[in-house]
Scaffold this active site. Structure first.
Site, PDB file in Angstrom:
ATOM      1  N   ASP A  38       0.851  -1.193   0.000  1.00  0.00           N
ATOM      2  CA  ASP A  38       0.000   0.000   0.000  1.00  0.00           C
ATOM      3  C   ASP A  38       0.888   1.245   0.000  1.00  0.00           C
ATOM      4  O   ASP A  38       1.888   1.310   0.710  1.00  0.00           O
ATOM      5  CB  ASP A  38      -0.915  -0.011   1.232  1.00  0.00           C
ATOM      6  CG  ASP A  38      -2.069   0.971   1.087  1.00  0.00           C
ATOM      7  OD1 ASP A  38      -3.221   0.508   0.963  1.00  0.00           O
ATOM      8  OD2 ASP A  38      -1.823   2.194   1.100  1.00  0.00           O
ATOM      9  N   ILE A  39       0.516   2.225  -0.800  1.00  0.00           N
ATOM     10  CA  ILE A  39       1.310   3.441  -0.949  1.00  0.00           C
ATOM     11  C   ILE A  39       1.273   4.299   0.325  1.00  0.00           C
ATOM     12  O   ILE A  39       2.160   5.117   0.557  1.00  0.00           O
ATOM     13  CB  ILE A  39       0.795   4.249  -2.176  1.00  0.00           C
ATOM     14  CG1 ILE A  39       1.873   5.140  -2.743  1.00  0.00           C
ATOM     15  CG2 ILE A  39      -0.478   5.010  -1.876  1.00  0.00           C
ATOM     16  CD1 ILE A  39       1.522   5.743  -4.091  1.00  0.00           C
ATOM     17  N   HIS A  72     -10.293  -5.300  -3.477  1.00  0.00           N
ATOM     18  CA  HIS A  72      -8.968  -5.511  -2.891  1.00  0.00           C
ATOM     19  C   HIS A  72      -9.095  -5.963  -1.444  1.00  0.00           C
ATOM     20  O   HIS A  72     -10.075  -5.662  -0.773  1.00  0.00           O
ATOM     21  CB  HIS A  72      -8.100  -4.250  -2.978  1.00  0.00           C
ATOM     22  CG  HIS A  72      -8.740  -3.017  -2.413  1.00  0.00           C
ATOM     23  ND1 HIS A  72      -9.659  -2.279  -3.123  1.00  0.00           N
ATOM     24  CD2 HIS A  72      -8.601  -2.409  -1.225  1.00  0.00           C
ATOM     25  CE1 HIS A  72     -10.054  -1.251  -2.384  1.00  0.00           C
ATOM     26  NE2 HIS A  72      -9.442  -1.314  -1.215  1.00  0.00           N
ATOM     27  N   MET A  73      -8.085  -6.698  -1.007  1.00  0.00           N
ATOM     28  CA  MET A  73      -8.005  -7.174   0.373  1.00  0.00           C
ATOM     29  C   MET A  73      -6.765  -6.537   0.986  1.00  0.00           C
ATOM     30  O   MET A  73      -5.691  -6.564   0.391  1.00  0.00           O
ATOM     31  CB  MET A  73      -7.879  -8.700   0.340  1.00  0.00           C
ATOM     32  CG  MET A  73      -7.817  -9.384   1.672  1.00  0.00           C
ATOM     33  SD  MET A  73      -7.682 -11.197   1.406  1.00  0.00           S
ATOM     34  CE  MET A  73      -9.400 -11.646   1.155  1.00  0.00           C
TER      35      MET A  73
HETATM   36  P1  AMP Z   1      -9.787   1.312   0.404  1.00  0.00           P
HETATM   37  O1  AMP Z   1      -9.944   2.497   1.301  1.00  0.00           O
HETATM   38  O2  AMP Z   1     -10.167   0.016   1.040  1.00  0.00           O
HETATM   39  O3  AMP Z   1     -10.449   1.524  -0.952  1.00  0.00           O
HETATM   40  O4  AMP Z   1      -8.231   1.189   0.155  1.00  0.00           O
HETATM   41  C1  AMP Z   1      -7.554   1.723  -0.932  1.00  0.00           C
HETATM   42  C2  AMP Z   1      -6.083   1.650  -0.603  1.00  0.00           C
HETATM   43  O5  AMP Z   1      -5.360   1.825  -1.796  1.00  0.00           O
HETATM   44  C3  AMP Z   1      -5.608   2.744   0.368  1.00  0.00           C
HETATM   45  O6  AMP Z   1      -5.049   2.121   1.530  1.00  0.00           O
HETATM   46  C4  AMP Z   1      -4.574   3.514  -0.449  1.00  0.00           C
HETATM   47  O7  AMP Z   1      -3.482   3.940   0.326  1.00  0.00           O
HETATM   48  C5  AMP Z   1      -4.167   2.490  -1.494  1.00  0.00           C
HETATM   49  N1  AMP Z   1      -3.657   3.043  -2.732  1.00  0.00           N
HETATM   50  C6  AMP Z   1      -4.207   4.010  -3.509  1.00  0.00           C
HETATM   51  N2  AMP Z   1      -3.455   4.227  -4.605  1.00  0.00           N
HETATM   52  C7  AMP Z   1      -2.408   3.368  -4.524  1.00  0.00           C
HETATM   53  C8  AMP Z   1      -1.268   3.098  -5.363  1.00  0.00           C
HETATM   54  N3  AMP Z   1      -1.064   3.773  -6.499  1.00  0.00           N
HETATM   55  N4  AMP Z   1      -0.383   2.156  -4.960  1.00  0.00           N
HETATM   56  C9  AMP Z   1      -0.580   1.478  -3.813  1.00  0.00           C
HETATM   57  N5  AMP Z   1      -1.636   1.671  -2.999  1.00  0.00           N
HETATM   58  C10 AMP Z   1      -2.529   2.607  -3.337  1.00  0.00           C
END
Ligand code: AMP
Ligand code: ZN
Length: 113
Positions: A29-30, A99-100
């Site tokens: 996760d970023i 996503h998980m």
């Molecule tokens: P959710 O709130 O369950 O939809 O989680 C989305 C997750 O995606 C969040 O924890 C973000 O930090 C992560 N995220 C968004 N863009 C990216 C990216 N480009 N690379 C990695 N993680 C990301």
């Protein structure tokens, strides 16, 4: 292509990939909320858990198996970890591609939310 995770799958956006096979990808996760924070996704765009049809639920089992494998690889399998799947706006889902979250590496809150 608007979906950020589809762009990661396509290699259009950089990511720290930990695992991939024909159906699944996992990357860090970023914006990590714990020392270990990995996202496990299906390569195919499925908007949310709510949109997963009854004949493709096996993908969730595969994602959980990848999470277990990565938990062992990251050294958190024994101490413990949490898997989270948020679905829809009130569920806290921000990225509309199933996503998980694999979270661990510290004592997580006893409260789920
Ligand atoms: P959710 O709130 O369950 O939809 O989680 C989305 C997750 O995606 C969040 O924890 C973000 O930090 C992560 N995220 C968004 N863009 C990216 C990216 N480009 N690379 C990695 N993680 C990301
Ligand atoms: Zn997508």
């Amino acid at each position: 292509m608007e979906c950020v995770f589809c762009r990661i799958v396509a290699g259009e956006l950089p990511s720290d990939i930990l695992y991939q096979d024909k159906q699944i990808m996992a990357f860090r996760d970023i914006n990590p909320l714990a020392p270990i924070h990995v996202l496990i996704i299906p390569r195919r765009h499925i908007a949310s858990l709510a949109e997963l049809s009854d004949n493709e639920t096996s993908i969730i089992g595969r994602m959980a198996a990848v999470a277990n494998k990565l938990a062992r690889q990251e050294g958190i399998a024994e101490k413990g970890y949490r898997l989270v799947v948020s679905s829809g706006r009130e569920g806290g889902q921000v990225v509309p591609h199933l996503h998980m979250h694999l979270l661990g590496g510290r004592r997580l809150s006893d409260r789920l939310c």
